[in-house]
Design a protein around this motif. Structure first.
Motif, PDB file in Angstrom:
ATOM      1  N   VAL A  15       0.838  -1.195   0.000  1.00 23.74           N
ATOM      2  CA  VAL A  15       0.000   0.000   0.000  1.00 23.74           C
ATOM      3  C   VAL A  15       0.876   1.251   0.000  1.00 23.74           C
ATOM      4  CG1 VAL A  15      -1.671   1.342   1.335  1.00 23.74           C
ATOM      5  CG2 VAL A  15      -1.980  -1.119   1.071  1.00 23.74           C
ATOM      6  N   THR A  16       1.915   1.254   0.822  1.00 24.55           N
ATOM      7  CA  THR A  16       2.829   2.400   0.885  1.00 24.55           C
ATOM      8  C   THR A  16       3.482   2.642  -0.472  1.00 24.55           C
ATOM      9  OG1 THR A  16       3.268   1.960   3.213  1.00 24.55           O
ATOM     10  CG2 THR A  16       4.858   3.342   2.056  1.00 24.55           C
ATOM     11  N   LEU A  17       3.953   1.561  -1.108  1.00 26.17           N
ATOM     12  CA  LEU A  17       4.572   1.691  -2.429  1.00 26.17           C
ATOM     13  C   LEU A  17       3.567   2.157  -3.478  1.00 26.17           C
ATOM     14  CD1 LEU A  17       6.746  -1.559  -2.411  1.00 26.17           C
ATOM     15  CD2 LEU A  17       7.539   0.796  -2.113  1.00 26.17           C
ATOM     16  N   LEU A  18       2.356   1.625  -3.409  1.00 30.16           N
ATOM     17  CA  LEU A  18       1.309   1.989  -4.353  1.00 30.16           C
ATOM     18  C   LEU A  18       0.955   3.465  -4.236  1.00 30.16           C
ATOM     19  CD1 LEU A  18      -0.793   0.900  -6.442  1.00 30.16           C
ATOM     20  CD2 LEU A  18      -2.319   0.603  -4.500  1.00 30.16           C
ATOM     21  N   LEU A  19       0.762   3.943  -3.012  1.00 29.77           N
ATOM     22  CA  LEU A  19       0.415   5.348  -2.818  1.00 29.77           C
ATOM     23  C   LEU A  19       1.543   6.273  -3.265  1.00 29.77           C
ATOM     24  CD1 LEU A  19      -1.458   5.177   0.591  1.00 29.77           C
ATOM     25  CD2 LEU A  19      -2.440   5.529  -1.691  1.00 29.77           C
ATOM     26  N   ALA A  20       2.787   5.851  -3.065  1.00 30.68           N
ATOM     27  CA  ALA A  20       3.917   6.649  -3.528  1.00 30.68           C
ATOM     28  C   ALA A  20       3.938   6.742  -5.055  1.00 30.68           C
ATOM     29  CB  ALA A  20       5.231   6.050  -3.018  1.00 30.68           C
ATOM     30  N   GLU A  21       3.489   5.678  -5.707  1.00 33.45           N
ATOM     31  CA  GLU A  21       3.509   5.642  -7.173  1.00 33.45           C
ATOM     32  C   GLU A  21       2.366   6.424  -7.803  1.00 33.45           C
ATOM     33  OE1 GLU A  21       3.830   2.390 -10.780  1.00 33.45           O
ATOM     34  OE2 GLU A  21       4.569   1.888  -8.790  1.00 33.45           O
ATOM     35  N   ILE A  22       1.156   6.313  -7.241  1.00 32.02           N
ATOM     36  CA  ILE A  22       0.005   6.952  -7.893  1.00 32.02           C
ATOM     37  C   ILE A  22      -0.459   8.233  -7.211  1.00 32.02           C
ATOM     38  CG2 ILE A  22      -0.820   4.827  -8.921  1.00 32.02           C
ATOM     39  CD1 ILE A  22      -2.979   4.689  -6.772  1.00 32.02           C
ATOM     40  N   GLY A  23      -0.041   8.457  -5.984  1.00 33.01           N
ATOM     41  CA  GLY A  23      -0.434   9.667  -5.266  1.00 33.01           C
ATOM     42  C   GLY A  23      -1.574   9.426  -4.302  1.00 33.01           C
ATOM     43  N   ASP A  24      -1.359   9.808  -3.075  1.00 31.26           N
ATOM     44  CA  ASP A  24      -2.331   9.608  -1.999  1.00 31.26           C
ATOM     45  C   ASP A  24      -3.677  10.281  -2.284  1.00 31.26           C
ATOM     46  OD1 ASP A  24      -3.274  10.928   0.920  1.00 31.26           O
ATOM     47  OD2 ASP A  24      -2.759   8.785   0.949  1.00 31.26           O
ATOM     48  N   ALA A  25      -3.656  11.464  -2.877  1.00 36.65           N
ATOM     49  CA  ALA A  25      -4.880  12.225  -3.111  1.00 36.65           C
ATOM     50  C   ALA A  25      -5.820  11.549  -4.111  1.00 36.65           C
ATOM     51  CB  ALA A  25      -4.542  13.629  -3.591  1.00 36.65           C
ATOM     52  N   ARG A  26      -5.297  10.652  -4.931  1.00 33.33           N
ATOM     53  CA  ARG A  26      -6.131   9.987  -5.942  1.00 33.33           C
ATOM     54  C   ARG A  26      -6.872   8.771  -5.395  1.00 33.33           C
ATOM     55  NH1 ARG A  26      -2.442   8.852 -10.914  1.00 33.33           N
ATOM     56  NH2 ARG A  26      -4.411   8.667 -12.044  1.00 33.33           N
ATOM     57  N   VAL A  27      -6.618   8.396  -4.142  1.00 28.02           N
ATOM     58  CA  VAL A  27      -7.181   7.170  -3.586  1.00 28.02           C
ATOM     59  C   VAL A  27      -8.096   7.483  -2.410  1.00 28.02           C
ATOM     60  CG1 VAL A  27      -6.624   4.972  -2.485  1.00 28.02           C
ATOM     61  CG2 VAL A  27      -5.161   5.862  -4.309  1.00 28.02           C
ATOM     62  N   LYS A  28      -9.324   6.951  -2.482  1.00 25.90           N
ATOM     63  CA  LYS A  28     -10.270   7.111  -1.374  1.00 25.90           C
ATOM     64  C   LYS A  28      -9.976   6.084  -0.292  1.00 25.90           C
ATOM     65  CE  LYS A  28     -15.174   7.776  -0.527  1.00 25.90           C
ATOM     66  NZ  LYS A  28     -16.483   7.871  -1.179  1.00 25.90           N
ATOM     67  N   TRP A  29      -9.842   4.808  -0.704  1.00 27.40           N
ATOM     68  CA  TRP A  29      -9.427   3.763   0.228  1.00 27.40           C
ATOM     69  C   TRP A  29      -8.881   2.583  -0.540  1.00 27.40           C
ATOM     70  CZ3 TRP A  29     -14.840   3.827  -0.542  1.00 27.40           C
ATOM     71  CH2 TRP A  29     -15.434   2.609  -0.831  1.00 27.40           C
ATOM     72  N   ILE A  30      -8.133   1.739   0.168  1.00 26.79           N
ATOM     73  CA  ILE A  30      -7.561   0.524  -0.405  1.00 26.79           C
ATOM     74  C   ILE A  30      -7.917  -0.639   0.506  1.00 26.79           C
ATOM     75  CG2 ILE A  30      -5.442  -0.716  -1.010  1.00 26.79           C
ATOM     76  CD1 ILE A  30      -4.166   1.995  -1.631  1.00 26.79           C
ATOM     77  N   GLU A  31      -8.484  -1.686  -0.081  1.00 27.38           N
ATOM     78  CA  GLU A  31      -8.733  -2.922   0.667  1.00 27.38           C
ATOM     79  C   GLU A  31      -7.457  -3.754   0.619  1.00 27.38           C
ATOM     80  OE1 GLU A  31     -12.696  -4.838  -0.025  1.00 27.38           O
ATOM     81  OE2 GLU A  31     -12.769  -3.328  -1.627  1.00 27.38           O
TER      82      GLU A  31
END
Length: 99
Positions: A15-31
């Protein structure tokens, strides 16, 4: 970038790597699951772009739900990844089963 897969801690690291790649602001939540992640974009209209950025190219349309949506699926960093997005294209009304 590190390869991740295996246990829940690895998925959380993903999740940390994913958010770094796509940007935290673009994600509401991650299962988070042991072997896959499900991304819910802040705006579903960005789902296809997020999937493309991550190299996810397989899409399944679900027009029978309200609202309809497209689920983008693929492998990212050795993990299965699912990204919700707006329903692609125009789809006619879904017919109900006869009663």
């Amino acid at each position: 970038m590190a390869t991740i897969a295996g246990n829940l801690a690895d998925s959380a690291t993903g999740v940390t790597l994913l958010l770094a790649e796509i940007g935290d602001a673009r994600v509401k939540w991650i299962e988070v699951f042991r072997d896959h992640l499900v991304v819910h974009p802040t705006r579903r209209s960005e789902g296809a772009a997020i999937a493309a950025q991550l190299g996810i190219t397989v899409a399944t349309d679900y027009p029978a739900t309200r609202p309809g949506f497209t689920m983008w699926t693929g492998c990212w960093n050795d993990m299965d990844l699912y990204v919700y997005g707006d329903l692609r294209g125009s789809v006619g009304e879904v017919r109900a089963w006869p009663t």
